[in-house]
Scaffold this active site. Structure first.
Site, mmCIF file in Angstrom:
data_model
loop_
_atom_site.group_PDB
_atom_site.id
_atom_site.type_symbol
_atom_site.label_atom_id
_atom_site.label_comp_id
_atom_site.label_asym_id
_atom_site.label_seq_id
_atom_site.Cartn_x
_atom_site.Cartn_y
_atom_site.Cartn_z
ATOM 1 N N GLY A 147 -0.449 4.469 0.081
ATOM 2 C CA GLY A 147 -1.074 5.557 0.767
ATOM 3 C C GLY A 147 -0.349 6.423 1.741
ATOM 4 N N PHE A 148 -0.932 7.165 2.527
ATOM 5 C CA PHE A 148 -0.221 7.938 3.459
ATOM 6 C C PHE A 148 0.739 7.116 4.390
ATOM 7 C CE2 PHE A 148 -3.657 10.967 2.319
ATOM 8 C CZ PHE A 148 -2.723 12.227 2.315
ATOM 9 N N GLY A 149 0.237 5.952 5.037
ATOM 10 C CA GLY A 149 0.824 4.974 5.972
ATOM 11 C C GLY A 149 2.166 4.588 5.180
ATOM 12 N N ASP A 180 -5.904 2.687 8.097
ATOM 13 C CA ASP A 180 -7.447 2.381 8.149
ATOM 14 C C ASP A 180 -7.613 0.976 8.443
ATOM 15 O OD1 ASP A 180 -7.798 4.965 7.392
ATOM 16 O OD2 ASP A 180 -8.668 4.744 5.434
ATOM 17 N N GLY A 194 0.893 -1.185 0.068
ATOM 18 C CA GLY A 194 0.047 -0.012 0.062
ATOM 19 C C GLY A 194 0.670 1.214 0.048
ATOM 20 N N GLU A 245 -18.512 17.405 2.466
ATOM 21 C CA GLU A 245 -17.738 18.247 1.479
ATOM 22 C C GLU A 245 -18.279 18.029 0.104
ATOM 23 O OE1 GLU A 245 -13.471 17.733 3.954
ATOM 24 O OE2 GLU A 245 -13.912 16.495 2.601
#
Length: 430
Positions: free
Chosen positions: A16-18, A303, A14, A173
Site C-alpha cells: 500500500g502507500f506505506g 493503518d 504490504g 463520498e
C-alpha cells in the site's frame, strides 16, 4: 562490516502507500529488499468509491507493483500472503514459503470491521479492494436493470434504494456519488423507471457526519449531500442487517437492494500474532520511533500502527501519514546500516498534518488545511489536484484527469459495463 551488509535483508509486508513508499525511499547498495503482497497491484484506495460508482475503471486507480519498481533491481516482489511470525528467530511465514529478515516493515493496512457482527458482511459489503468495488458497481447497476423489469412498485422501490452505513469520508463520498449516478448519469437511460427517484440513505451513529472535521464544516457537508437528494440520518444506530434489509435500533426497518458498509476499519488480523500490546482496533502500540516494543528491528506503519501525535491524539489512518511513516523508518534503517545500531539515533516520528478533505459530488467537497476551512467548488478543485498528485504513474494521472473531465462536462460515466452476471445468478435472491 561490508561483508555483514551483503547479507542484510529487509522484508516489507504490504504494497500500500506505506510499504511502497518505503521501497521507493530506501536504497542501500549492500542490502536487498523483499516486498510481499497478496495482490499484484498497488491500489489508490481513496478513489475506490469512484470505481464502485462507475466513475472510473479499475486500471485507472491501480498499477502493477512490479511495473512501479521495475527499475529497482534490489527489490524482489512476491505475490504471497503472510500467515505468521517468529520474531525471536527473525522469520516471516508465508503461504508458499518463509523469509528470514534483518529488518521487518509491517505495512499490512486495515480490514473492514463489523463491530462484532461478521455475519453482516455477506449482506453489506465493505470497500477495501478492487474486487469489492467491482462487486458493488455490478450490483448497483444490476439493481437498476432489474427495476426496469420489475412489475411491482414495492419491488422497484427496494431495487432503487441504496443504503450506506457510516458517515466518514468513504460513506459520504459513496452516498454523493450514488446520488449523482442516479439523478444525472442514468436519468435518460431507462424507459419504465425514473432513476432520479432512487433513494440514497446515509446512516451515521454519531451526531454528525465527517466527525473528524469541525462541526460547522460537517454541517456544510451534510447540507450539500441533502441538496443532492441524499437522506442523511445521524444519531442512528444499526441493530441488524439481513438480505436487502436494515433494522435500526428503534425498530424501524429499511428495505434496500444495495447496502454498503463504510462504518469501521480495524488493523490486519495478523497483528494478533505478534505478541505485543494492541488497541481496541487491533493496532500495534509502537514505540515513538515506530519500532515494535522489544523488537527494534521490526517496524509497524500505516493503518496497523497506533501512533500518537504531539497532542497525544492518534495519527489518522490516511495515506499521507503512512507515507511519512515509511520515510521515517527508511531513514532509521539507513542510518543504522551506516553507523551501526548501537551508534545510530532513533528520533521519534513526527506527523505533519497536511489537512483533510472529502468530496461530496460534482463541484462539491469540504476541506480543512491548517486553520483554513473551505467547501464547494474550491474544495473540490483542491481535492482533485491532491489526488492526481498522489496517483502512481503518469499514465494513471492522465487517464484519470481525462475521464474526470469527460464526466464533469458531459455528466457521463464510461465504466458502466455490467459483468459477472453468472456470479450474481448463483447468489439466491431475497
Amino acid at each position: 562490516m561490508a561483508r555483514d551488509m551483503e547479507n542484510k535483508h529487509v522484508v516489507v509486508l504490504g504494497a500500500g502507500f506505506g510499504g511502497l513508499t518505503f521501497c521507493q525511499t530506501f536504497n542501500h547498495p549492500q542490502t536487498r529488499v523483499t516486498l510481499v503482497d497478496r495482490q499484484n497491484h498497488h491500489l489508490f484506495q481513496p478513489l475506490l468509491y469512484q470505481v464502485a460508482t462507475a466513475g472510473l475503471s479499475a486500471p485507472e486507480i491501480a498499477q502493477p507493483i512490479r511495473s512501479i519498481l521495475s527499475d529497482r533491481l534490489d527489490v524482489t516482489v512476491l505475490l504471497d500472503t503472510a500467515v505468521d511470525f517468529d520474531l525471536a528467530d527473525k522469520k516471516v511465514y508465508l503461504e508458499k514459503s518463509a523469509l528470514n529478515y534483518d529488518y521487518l516493515v509491517l505495512a499490512l493496512g486495515g480490514v473492514t470491521t463489523y463491530f462484532g457482527h461478521p455475519e453482516w458482511e455477506q449482506f453489506a459489503p465493505g470497500l477495501k479492494s478492487l474486487d469489492d468495488a467491482l462487486r458493488i458497481r455490478r450490483r448497483v447497476l444490476l439493481a437498476f436493470e432489474n427495476a426496469e423489469c420489475e412489475a411491482s412498485a414495492a419491488g422497484r422501490d427496494r431495487l432503487m434504494t441504496m443504503i450506506v452505513v457510516g458517515g466518514g469520508p468513504t460513506g459520504v463520498e459513496l452516498a454523493g456519488a450514488f446520488a449523482e449516478l442516479a439523478r444525472h448519469v442514468l436519468k435518460s437511460d431507462f424507459r419504465r423507471i425514473d432513476p432520479a427517484q432512487a433513494r440514497i440513505v446515509l446512516i451515521e451513529a454519531a451526531p454528525w457526519i465527517l466527525a473528524h472535521l469541525p462541526a460547522e464544516l460537517s454541517g456544510r457537508a451534510q447540507r450539500q449531500l441533502e441538496l443532492m437528494g441524499v437522506e442523511v440520518r445521524t444519531n442512528t444506530r444499526v441493530q441488524d442487517i439481513t438480505r436487502s434489509r436494515v433494522e435500526l435500533e428503534h425498530g424501524q426497518v429499511l428495505d434496500a437492494e444495495n447496502i454498503i458498509w463504510a462504518a469501521g476499519v480495524s488493523a490486519s488480523p495478523l497483528t494478533q500474532k505478534l505478541g505485543v500490546d494492541l488497541d481496541r482496533a487491533g493496532r500495534v502500540k509502537v514505540n515513538p520511533d515506530l519500532g515494535l516494543p522489544g523488537h527494534p528491528e521490526v517496524f509497524a506503519i500505516g493503518d496497523m500502527a497506533l501512533v500518537l501525535d504531539e497532542g497525544g491524539k492518534p495519527v489518522p489512518g490516511v495515506s499521507p501519514a503512512a507515507m511519512q511513516m515509511a520515510r521515517h523508518v527508511a531513514r532509521i534503517v539507513l542510518n543504522e546500516l551506516a553507523v551501526g545500531p548501537e551508534q545510530a539515533a532513533r528520533p521519534p516520528f513526527r506527523y505533519w498534518d497536511k489537512g483533510t478533505m472529502a468530496t461530496i459530488g460534482r463541484s462539491a467537497a469540504v476541506a480543512k488545511i491548517g486553520k483554513l476551512e473551505f467547501n464547494g467548488f474550491s474544495a473540490w478543485v483542491a481535492w482533485l489536484f491532491v489526488h492526481l498528485i498522489f496517483l502512481i504513474g503518469f499514465r494513471n494521472k492522465l487517464a484519470v484527469l481525462l475521464q474526470w473531465a469527460y464526466s464533469y462536462f458531459a455528466y457521463k460515466r464510461g465504466a458502466r459495463i455490467v459483468t459477472g452476471l453468472s456470479e450474481e445468478k448463483a447468489t439466491p435472491s431475497p
